[in-house]
Design an enzyme around this catalytic site. Structure first.
Site, PDB file in Angstrom:
ATOM      1  N   GLN A  50      -6.102  -0.845  -6.415  1.00  0.00           N
ATOM      2  CA  GLN A  50      -6.110   0.392  -6.367  1.00  0.00           C
ATOM      3  C   GLN A  50      -4.889   0.957  -5.542  1.00  0.00           C
ATOM      4  O   GLN A  50      -4.365   0.190  -4.797  1.00  0.00           O
ATOM      5  CB  GLN A  50      -7.556   0.693  -5.249  1.00  0.00           C
ATOM      6  N   TYR A 105      -9.784   9.719  -9.203  1.00  0.00           N
ATOM      7  CA  TYR A 105     -10.670  10.967  -8.940  1.00  0.00           C
ATOM      8  C   TYR A 105      -9.912  11.272  -7.487  1.00  0.00           C
ATOM      9  O   TYR A 105      -9.736  10.299  -6.730  1.00  0.00           O
ATOM     10  CB  TYR A 105     -11.922  10.503  -8.842  1.00  0.00           C
ATOM     11  N   HIS A 149     -16.727  -1.391   3.818  1.00  0.00           N
ATOM     12  CA  HIS A 149     -16.290  -0.637   2.365  1.00  0.00           C
ATOM     13  C   HIS A 149     -15.111  -1.454   1.644  1.00  0.00           C
ATOM     14  O   HIS A 149     -15.485  -1.737   0.610  1.00  0.00           O
ATOM     15  CB  HIS A 149     -15.854   0.824   2.595  1.00  0.00           C
ATOM     16  N   MET A 168     -11.088  12.784  -3.490  1.00  0.00           N
ATOM     17  CA  MET A 168     -12.372  12.769  -2.889  1.00  0.00           C
ATOM     18  C   MET A 168     -11.918  13.080  -1.342  1.00  0.00           C
ATOM     19  O   MET A 168     -10.979  13.331  -1.040  1.00  0.00           O
ATOM     20  CB  MET A 168     -12.955  11.204  -2.919  1.00  0.00           C
ATOM     21  N   ARG A 192       0.868  -1.087  -0.020  1.00  0.00           N
ATOM     22  CA  ARG A 192       0.046   0.075  -0.137  1.00  0.00           C
ATOM     23  C   ARG A 192       0.847   1.189  -0.005  1.00  0.00           C
ATOM     24  O   ARG A 192       0.410   2.125  -0.511  1.00  0.00           O
ATOM     25  CB  ARG A 192      -0.801   0.003   1.155  1.00  0.00           C
ATOM     26  N   LYS A 243     -14.199  13.476   3.026  1.00  0.00           N
ATOM     27  CA  LYS A 243     -15.207  13.010   3.605  1.00  0.00           C
ATOM     28  C   LYS A 243     -16.096  14.230   4.049  1.00  0.00           C
ATOM     29  O   LYS A 243     -15.583  15.181   4.213  1.00  0.00           O
ATOM     30  CB  LYS A 243     -14.708  12.152   4.752  1.00  0.00           C
ATOM     31  N   SER A 297     -19.967   5.743   1.300  1.00  0.00           N
ATOM     32  CA  SER A 297     -19.927   6.802   0.026  1.00  0.00           C
ATOM     33  C   SER A 297     -21.397   7.465   0.000  1.00  0.00           C
ATOM     34  O   SER A 297     -21.353   8.735  -0.110  1.00  0.00           O
ATOM     35  CB  SER A 297     -19.919   5.822  -1.234  1.00  0.00           C
TER      36      SER A 297
END
Lengths: 255, 255, 255, 255, 255
Positions: C191, C151, C178, C153, C137, C155, C229
């Site tokens: 990802q 994209y 999630h 984003m 990661r 919260k 989301s």
């Protein structure tokens, strides 16, 4: 779900805040003769317009990237304002500027305060002091201070904070309390309030003049804690300028 | 629906964040002589301004497309700030830059903390330590760290999250708790808080300095979980920069 | 009104999404020699940067008008990222591109999941599998898929949907649920999650890789029905790209 | 706070709405030969792309300043869509256009309706009528009408109007009622629904075709009074176009 | 959660508000012959279009930086509107203008008022007065006043202020009360209401005509205190213009 009572308003001079950027690249590249012509015609434009019989014109150096120049025009008619704007494009200085923003409005006095209510009352006796006060709001003269702060604003129409859904009396009290703050800054900060409903994107233009920018900052900070602003105000962009005499245009352009 | 008590504030140095893009196309196309002149005048501008008696100037390489350069000016007057901004346009380096953004504000200390309350209390005894602290906030020196993070912010005025409608005491507590987080990063992150109500589009500018960018990231993450931010903060755009010495300008432009 | 517990985070490679438009007019007008130089230097830039020791660089053709090229850089330091960005401006290909957008962030792992909690627990025994997972990661390798979706984003911090005001435990559960959706797409969608609080305008950048774009569409659709989301996500703009090898640059530019 | 059941979806042709402005200044200044080449290559591009085996391409004159041309591409793969977009830049007509906007999406059928539910049910018997219906949604042919209206849209995720937090059954009913309105306009208005979650900035693109623009206006007005729109729809910009045959390109450019 | 009854509507002339900026730099630099050609072709364009059989065309000088010219076209078909827009690009005046904004809509009458309800009732007796009234709304003639105010608007669809979720009867009453305000300004302010659902970004265009701009300001101020606006209106940008005859184009351009 009734219609609320609007305040009576009186309108005076039309106002144009003409915000322009200097095209510094073009200015640096320009020959001496072109620069001289631009300065000469620019000074002439600014001086001629400052000397008009009705209304006034002043010029400010604007801080930051949003604009370099604020040319502020007050005129008795929209037609004169329109002409003042277009005439600038005819002078050689215009070649070195781009339009960054603008605001069109008209100096306004509204009948929220008791004094003003008398003004709008056809049965009230004529009061020369009130008349002078109203006239100073409708046909303001540009004060001779070093700094200016301009911003457009509207009143909110949200479910919980809906200015236009408040009873007249409540709005009257809010406006009175708001005015009290302003009066504490008398002698330090002068204002021009101009309305623009149906004329430009917000509902008012606010132009504040002071010799110490922190007085404007403190005045607006105090106001922000007042319900009139904390609950009902919606602000546009803020422009800060420093006034200079038309004759200082050359110095302004020299950096 | 009463007016809330505003905090006392004191203002110090005026601050300009001047964000510019490099016109890389023009730079690539420029002849050697033009490049040399641009570098020479650019270095001179940056060094002269960094050496002024009152205030400071520093330059940063900005990551991403929003800007390439951040020139950060602190000056004792708005007039000096205005001049610093315009003088840049007179130097040959300006030819290779465009203005991407900017922020105008003034270093600010507010009377929320107890210590600060003393400062604003005319009856309190003079406290040299407090005086030094306030002075460091009002006349900050730019710390010599590698990275900077700049963003403007405001406090919300929404029905449920309305900072300006909170009692003074509640704001005082929120500010104190917020400050506690900052103190945990003492020695890692330094900040300049500058106010801009009535001066620019948000209410404050926040400039954070650190040698490790993740310290700034973690500090702001912790703060985001604090009610002061989680409920009341409204952020503008964030700019991340890496400081370089004026003498490194040539290396910066070489890619 | 207490401060909520933030998650522990670990940061790895810095990430730059460099989005550029091709100046097709200039490209069409360019002579053969200029085109060849641009392609040669462009390929060299892309190959050299893909071959660096630490980190990676890849290039994508972006659909629609928002950009034409996405150059994705991963680097161990912000300084190296800054240099990668500026070095591009020194190569002849840059002459035929304009900067459309960008995003700066840093690969991030957070301590919401139980496994991750162990990682951040100094008393926990070392777990080589966990270490590999965290490393994947923090120092991700760019997967070799045909499509990418990027994209930014954040919260939400709204009164009813305030992520930063949720107790840690609730956020932990939301994140776990999630993550479950993501795991259903294992082998189809990869990802990279990178944090950007204090670094860029949103709080995270999300970069998804897949060989079938509808897998990304379906994954995100499922996620949108998940409270994480549906209640708490605020999305920026979406960019869709198709990877090509540096050696295909000429074909890309040929249309 | 559970995850809601997403609808099953099937994806078909990829769609690009390529919105361009004509550079009329360049067109006026162009010599006869350049114009002829632009028209010839433009017509060839449009005709070739309209004649492809899989998918379709059509061109529309767009009203107002937002764009002059809408080139609408449908293709079986993102790769083919990407190529169609870039190939345009290679033709001489491109020299006289700028990119104004675009939208990338993929024709979509979702399992909200009962009929569609059957389609997604592996145990349901094959239904040739349903198959044809689904195919017409996934591989639509561009109808031969005079006018087009295009807009992107999303569903709201607000506390009181949160589409993604509604139970499946409720969404199914809302979609069914919404579809009923559309069916009243059968024969007057044809639609292409394309999904774009993870692909472009909104969640869907809606493209409506009619010979009388007021039919589209009335259909959308009726829909706006339906909860599906009145409570849950968030609209992007609207583009209105008038179709012309590739062979009419010269007439289009002649004004 | 039922669908609400939409009003019946009738559509008449299509409307284009074509807002353009003058490229004053190009104008200043233009030679006498080019200027003459631009004026001649501009006047011819404006006069020819004002003289068309069906519909009308007028030109206004717009105040502020948002635009310099508003060319207002009314036409019986979208095709004629499209042609009017493109034909302008063919005349030499276009070389000195850029497109700043635009709005596309269609003159509309809706069945909210009782009188209008009769119009839409097939069983009602023909009423020549009503017919004339409806015709004046659907095929308006441009009044010969000095000033114009144009703005697009929509009705809100928020949880507490949701126009599209109100019962028909409530909307009918709100519209009637709103209309009453307008009638108080009969003889002072004339309006054209044009619908744009599915056609342009807002739901209506509002064009107001008056010889005294303060009449428009006062009318809209009164309306803002009426629930129809205070709760349900969402405004776009406002444009203020001053009409001039095509033959005055030279004077307009002279500043």
């Amino acid at each position: 779900m009734d219609r609320r009572e609007p305040p009576r308003t009186e309108e005076g001079l039309y106002v144009l805040h003409d915000l322009r950027r200097v095209d510094w690249d073009a200015w640096r590249d320009a020959g001496e003769r072109d620069r001289e012509a631009a300065i000469e015609e620019g000074v002439e434009y600014l001086e001629t317009h400052a000397d008009i019989e009705q209304g006034d014109t002043a010029v400010f150096s604007v801080l930051g990237h949003k604009a370099d120049l604020l040319i502020l025009h007050l005129r008795p008619t929209l037609e004169a304002l329109d002409r003042a704007e277009r005439e600038f494009e005819g002078c050689a200085l215009a070649e070195f500027t781009d339009r960054a923003s603008s605001y069109v409005s008209v100096a306004e006095a509204s009948g929220y305060t008791e004094a003003a209510a008398d003004y709008f009352d056809p049965d009230a006796e004529a009061d020369p002091g009130l008349q002078r006060y109203m006239d100073s709001r409708l046909h303001p003269e540009l004060p001779d201070t070093e700094f200016v702060s301009f911003y457009p604003m509207s009143k909110r129409r949200d479910p919980e904070y809906n200015w236009y859904d408040l009873p007249f009396e409540e709005r009257r009290e809010l406006m009175a309390a708001h005015g009290d703050i302003g009066r504490e800054y008398a002698g330090k900060v002068t204002q021009i309030i101009s309305g623009s409903i149906g004329i430009d994107d917000h509902e008012w233009g606010v132009t504040l003049f002071a010799d110490d920018m922190t007085d404007i900052k403190r005045l607006l900070t105090e106001m922000r804690f007042d319900p009139s602003s904390s609950r009902y105000a919606e602000f546009g962009r803020f422009y800060t300028g420093r006034r200079f005499a038309p004759s200082q245009l050359e110095a302004f352009l020299a950096g």
